[in-house]
Design a protein around this motif. Structure first.
Motif, PDB file in Angstrom:
ATOM      1  N   TYR A 148       2.332  -9.032  17.152  1.00 19.05           N
ATOM      2  CA  TYR A 148       2.594  -9.820  18.351  1.00 19.05           C
ATOM      3  C   TYR A 148       3.241 -11.153  17.963  1.00 19.05           C
ATOM      4  N   ILE A 149       3.912 -11.761  18.945  1.00 18.37           N
ATOM      5  CA  ILE A 149       4.461 -13.104  18.808  1.00 18.37           C
ATOM      6  C   ILE A 149       4.044 -13.890  20.036  1.00 18.37           C
ATOM      7  N   GLY A 150       4.052 -15.217  19.923  1.00 16.20           N
ATOM      8  CA  GLY A 150       3.636 -16.017  21.059  1.00 16.20           C
ATOM      9  C   GLY A 150       4.114 -17.455  20.958  1.00 16.20           C
ATOM     10  N   ALA A 151       4.018 -18.163  22.066  1.00 13.07           N
ATOM     11  CA  ALA A 151       4.356 -19.583  22.122  1.00 13.07           C
ATOM     12  C   ALA A 151       3.526 -20.211  23.228  1.00 13.07           C
ATOM     13  N   GLY A 152       3.234 -21.518  23.060  1.00 13.76           N
ATOM     14  CA  GLY A 152       2.417 -22.158  24.074  1.00 13.76           C
ATOM     15  C   GLY A 152       2.251 -23.637  23.849  1.00 13.76           C
ATOM     16  N   VAL A 153       1.097 -24.145  24.249  1.00 17.95           N
ATOM     17  CA  VAL A 153       0.853 -25.582  24.251  1.00 17.95           C
ATOM     18  C   VAL A 153      -0.519 -25.874  23.654  1.00 17.95           C
ATOM     19  N   ASN A 154      -0.615 -27.051  23.035  1.00 22.34           N
ATOM     20  CA  ASN A 154      -1.855 -27.500  22.415  1.00 22.34           C
ATOM     21  C   ASN A 154      -2.194 -28.900  22.931  1.00 22.34           C
ATOM     22  N   TYR A 155      -3.474 -29.136  23.163  1.00 20.48           N
ATOM     23  CA  TYR A 155      -3.936 -30.499  23.470  1.00 20.48           C
ATOM     24  C   TYR A 155      -5.077 -30.803  22.513  1.00 20.48           C
ATOM     25  N   THR A 156      -4.865 -31.776  21.642  1.00 20.30           N
ATOM     26  CA  THR A 156      -5.866 -32.091  20.625  1.00 20.30           C
ATOM     27  C   THR A 156      -6.614 -33.359  20.988  1.00 20.30           C
ATOM     28  N   VAL A 157      -7.928 -33.247  20.976  1.00 14.30           N
ATOM     29  CA  VAL A 157      -8.818 -34.387  21.205  1.00 14.30           C
ATOM     30  C   VAL A 157      -9.339 -34.864  19.853  1.00 14.30           C
ATOM     31  N   PHE A 158      -9.161 -36.161  19.576  1.00 11.29           N
ATOM     32  CA  PHE A 158      -9.672 -36.778  18.348  1.00 11.29           C
ATOM     33  C   PHE A 158     -10.929 -37.571  18.699  1.00 11.29           C
ATOM     34  N   TRP A 182      -0.711 -34.139  23.216  1.00 13.17           N
ATOM     35  CA  TRP A 182      -0.168 -32.820  23.540  1.00 13.17           C
ATOM     36  C   TRP A 182       0.816 -32.405  22.457  1.00 13.17           C
ATOM     37  N   GLY A 183       0.969 -31.098  22.278  1.00 16.04           N
ATOM     38  CA  GLY A 183       1.950 -30.597  21.327  1.00 16.04           C
ATOM     39  C   GLY A 183       2.306 -29.147  21.616  1.00 16.04           C
TER      40      GLY A 183
END
Length: 242
Positions: A148-158, A182-183
């Motif tokens: 599979y392949i994929g793409a999306g979004v990340n939100y990192t909380v520090f 966000w990334g």
């Protein structure tokens, strides 16, 4: 007498023909029973994976700005962020046999140190909660092997940021803050199904994650910049398809 016999014979033939037609009509009206096909197993769209995940930051390009001290600022100095290995949970929902959404959940804690002219400076530690949601396409024409392949979004909380407060060459970081960010994310991987429920999984993701940070040195010198974390997430584990 002969006429009577012939008439009786004709009546017998007509009766036989009528009886055969009636029997055929009745047979045609009877329902035809066939063996019912086996019931199709209900398709469940949920899948979970449990992986061991390596988080490998790529900190090239991180900026450091030490107020009033150009010799300690970029491009002479930078950041280093430690690698980490953690358990990670993945939940996937299949909209079709090929299209799925995946959410990964995990927490990592990383050690930040200086590089370049700040080499040897212990900055501190921070904890990352980086939920990542991707939309995937699963290839289904390779039997048990399902890439599979994929793409999306990340939100990192520090969170749980802690300055080291360890002196080095007359410097000590006394406070540390890293902003949430966000990334974007891309991924590729595969499941190898051992049976209809259980399988093995290998997954690789690349996140673009560049949060701003601020720190205080010796309680008086402000330090700001952007941490180019941009980690690779490399995981392997088990798959369970409901």
């Amino acid at each position: 007498m002969r006429r009577t016999i012939k008439s009786a014979a004709r009546l017998a033939v007509l009766a036989a023909a009528f009886g055969g037609a009636l029997a055929s009509a009745q047979a045609a009206d009877l329902p035809v029973y066939t063996k019912a096909p086996p019931a199709a197993e209900a398709w469940n769209p949920w899948m979970i994976r449990l992986r061991v995940l390596g988080v490998l930051p790529d900190t090239g390009g991180s900026s450091v700005n030490v107020a009033g001290v150009p010799a300690l600022s970029s491009p002479n100095s930078g950041l280093h962020i430690s690698n980490q290995v953690v358990p990670e949970l993945d939940i996937s929902y299949f909209f079709t046999q090929n299209i799925a959404a995946e959410l990964i959940l995990g927490v990592t804690r990383h050690h930040l140190t200086g590089s370049g002219t700040l080499q040897g400076l212990d900055i501190g530690k921070t904890t990352l909660l980086p939920p990542t949601l991707t939309l995937q396409y699963h290839f289904t024409n390779f039997g048990a092997f399902k890439p599979y392949i994929g793409a999306g979004v990340n939100y990192t909380v520090f969170f749980n940021n802690s300055a080291s407060n360890i002196p080095f060459a007359g410097l000590a970081v006394t406070s540390l803050h890293v902003s949430n960010q966000w990334g974007g994310a891309v991924q590729f991987g595969f499941d190898y199904m051992l049976n209809k429920h259980w399988g093995l999984n290998v997954d690789v993701k690349k996140l673009w994650l560049q949060p701003n940070y601020s720190a205080m040195v010796n309680g008086a010198i402000p330090v700001t910049g952007t941490a180019h974390i941009d980690p690779w997430l490399v995981g392997a584990g088990v798959t369970y398809k409901f």
